[in-house]
Design a protein around this motif. Structure first.
Motif, short mmCIF file in Angstrom:
data_model
loop_
_atom_site.label_atom_id
_atom_site.label_comp_id
_atom_site.label_asym_id
_atom_site.label_seq_id
_atom_site.Cartn_x
_atom_site.Cartn_y
_atom_site.Cartn_z
N ASP A 146 0.83 -1.21 0.00
CA ASP A 146 0.00 0.00 0.00
C ASP A 146 0.86 1.25 0.00
O ASP A 146 0.57 2.24 -0.70
CB ASP A 146 -0.93 0.01 1.21
CG ASP A 146 -2.11 -0.94 1.05
OD1 ASP A 146 -2.37 -1.39 -0.08
OD2 ASP A 146 -2.77 -1.25 2.07
N LEU A 147 1.92 1.25 0.80
CA LEU A 147 2.80 2.42 0.86
C LEU A 147 3.53 2.63 -0.46
O LEU A 147 3.76 3.78 -0.89
CB LEU A 147 3.81 2.25 2.00
CG LEU A 147 3.23 2.43 3.40
CD1 LEU A 147 4.23 1.97 4.46
CD2 LEU A 147 2.85 3.89 3.64
N VAL A 148 3.91 1.54 -1.13
CA VAL A 148 4.54 1.68 -2.44
C VAL A 148 3.55 2.27 -3.44
O VAL A 148 3.89 3.16 -4.22
CB VAL A 148 5.06 0.31 -2.93
CG1 VAL A 148 5.55 0.41 -4.38
CG2 VAL A 148 6.20 -0.18 -2.04
N ARG A 149 2.32 1.79 -3.42
CA ARG A 149 1.30 2.30 -4.35
C ARG A 149 0.98 3.77 -4.08
O ARG A 149 0.62 4.51 -5.00
CB ARG A 149 0.04 1.44 -4.26
CG ARG A 149 0.22 0.03 -4.79
CD ARG A 149 -1.00 -0.84 -4.58
NE ARG A 149 -0.73 -2.22 -4.94
CZ ARG A 149 -0.88 -2.73 -6.16
NH1 ARG A 149 -1.31 -1.95 -7.15
NH2 ARG A 149 -0.63 -4.00 -6.40
N GLN A 150 1.13 4.19 -2.81
CA GLN A 150 0.89 5.59 -2.47
C GLN A 150 2.08 6.48 -2.84
O GLN A 150 1.98 7.70 -2.80
CB GLN A 150 0.63 5.72 -0.97
CG GLN A 150 -0.69 5.11 -0.51
CD GLN A 150 -0.81 5.08 1.00
OE1 GLN A 150 -0.04 5.73 1.72
NE2 GLN A 150 -1.78 4.32 1.51
N GLY A 151 3.21 5.89 -3.18
CA GLY A 151 4.39 6.65 -3.54
C GLY A 151 5.22 7.11 -2.35
O GLY A 151 6.19 7.85 -2.52
N LYS A 152 4.86 6.67 -1.15
CA LYS A 152 5.63 7.08 0.03
C LYS A 152 6.87 6.22 0.24
O LYS A 152 7.81 6.62 0.93
CB LYS A 152 4.74 7.03 1.28
CG LYS A 152 3.62 8.05 1.25
CD LYS A 152 2.76 7.99 2.49
CE LYS A 152 1.65 9.04 2.43
NZ LYS A 152 0.80 9.02 3.64
N VAL A 153 6.87 5.03 -0.33
CA VAL A 153 8.00 4.11 -0.28
C VAL A 153 8.20 3.57 -1.69
O VAL A 153 7.22 3.26 -2.38
CB VAL A 153 7.73 2.95 0.70
CG1 VAL A 153 8.82 1.89 0.60
CG2 VAL A 153 7.62 3.47 2.13
N LEU A 154 9.48 3.46 -2.13
CA LEU A 154 9.74 2.96 -3.48
C LEU A 154 10.05 1.46 -3.50
O LEU A 154 9.61 0.75 -4.40
CB LEU A 154 10.90 3.74 -4.11
CG LEU A 154 10.73 5.25 -4.22
CD1 LEU A 154 11.87 5.86 -5.03
CD2 LEU A 154 9.38 5.61 -4.83
#
Length: 358
Positions: A146-154
């Motif tokens: 979820d964090l990757v999809r939000q762009g907060k984590v790569l």
């Protein structure tokens, strides 16, 4: 072949380019009693970056948050050119059961806090810092995705996790189309080689770049300790007004033993033969091991960092490598030792000649 910090390597099964030595920041800040103050910490980062280094390792709880805060200040002008790796899951507020652990609430709160301290919109690489055997792996993987999809984590990774759990998570991520794990951070050095049993082979098979921490065994492999340091009771941490001295920490962690000092002696012998410092030889051994992408440097002073970077130019001949391997050898245990034995080779292969290279 001699390396430089801008001899970039791909991290696991990703296209992310990182330096062959990472700069650790657990020494950024003096809250733990032995770190570098703001001015010296900035000099460490500047020296590393000036030599082409781009891989910075930190964690939300390093020096009680000061490491991330200092990085946020120091990297304002060149954030895009750096690969910032941080971690979550260690307890952030004593007494608050949900301020630590790998679960979703801890994950999202930790990442938001790290983004604020690092003064950035995204984290390049996020590690689960310490496994705690309580949270379902699906919850962890979905939260990371979820964090990757939000762009907060790569990119996402694991640290201090059993090999069977990492392999299970990688399989689930692949099957469900979630973000794959690309790195594994473990303790690995001439003193601590048990990662060769399962963790490193697993990482190589499943596409995780190995990022070793404590490659100098808490400084033991630099030759700074002797047999006299083993004598008598462990030093009392209260004797130091600045917090526990490194010797006390090393004794408590089991880094300082008769065995480790014997390995340090072998490192000193090889260093004298090659004209390098023991620390450079120990680092060179680690960074050239199969599966290893980028050992994490834990320098506290400019002199230490400059010496560490000298490891990039160390070429270990086969005879010296064999000497270090023999001095630091550890048993792989069952079933590895059994499967590598002559009897098992005979009953499975017989007299057949089989080329196992891929």
């Amino acid at each position: 072949m001699s390396l430089t910090l801008d001899s970039y390597r791909l991290l696991g099964r990703s296209g992310l380019r990182v330096s062959p030595l990472a700069l650790g920041t657990a020494t950024f800040g003096t809250e733990w009693g032995w770190g570098a103050g703001p001015d010296e910490a900035r000099q460490l980062l500047d020296l590393y970056v000036s030599h082409g280094g781009n891989f910075i390792d930190t964690a939300g709880t390093y020096t009680d948050g000061s490491a991330e805060r200092l990085l946020g200040e120091f990297t304002r002008t060149h954030r895009e050119s750096l690969v910032l790796a941080t971690k979550y899951s260690t307890l952030r507020r004593p007494g608050d059961p949900n301020s630590g652990g790998p679960h979703r609430k801890s994950l999202f709160a930790s990442v938001e806090a790290s983004l604020r301290r690092l003064n950035t919109d995204y984290i390049d690489l996020l590690y689960l810092h310490v496994w705690d055997f309580t949270t379902p792996v699906e919850e962890i993987l979905r939260g990371l995705d979820d964090l990757v999809r939000q762009g907060k984590v790569l990119y996402v990774a694991m640290s201090n996790v059993p090999a069977w759990q990492v392999s299970r998570m990688q399989a689930i991520a692949d099957l469900r189309g979630w973000s794959p794990l690309i790195a594994l951070q473990i303790e690995y050095s001439l003193i601590e080689r048990t990662g060769e049993r399962d963790l490193i082979p697993m990482a190589r098979e499943l596409g995780l770049g190995v990022v070793p921490y404590s490659p100098l065994g808490g400084g033991v492999l630099t030759g700074k300790y002797g047999r006299d340091d083993l004598a008598g009771p462990s030093p009392d941490p209260r004797e130091s007004s600045d917090g526990p001295p490194r010797k006390t920490v090393n004794l408590a962690l089991g880094n300082l033993t008769e065995r480790s000092l014997g390995i340090a002696d072998a490192v000193k012998d090889v260093a004298a033969e090659l004209g390098h410092t023991p620390g450079q030889v120990a680092l060179a051994w680690t960074l050239r091991r199969p599966g290893v992408t980028s050992p994490v440097l834990g320098a506290r002073t400019l002199a230490q960092l400059q010496d560490n970077l000298g490891a990039l130019g160390v070429e270990l001949p086969a005879t010296q490598t064999a000497h270090l391997d023999e001095a630091s050898a550890t048993t792989l245990g069952f079933p590895h030792d059994m499967l590598a034995g002559e009897h098992m080779r005979t009953v499975t292969h017989g007299d057949l000649a089989i080329d196992t290279r891929r």
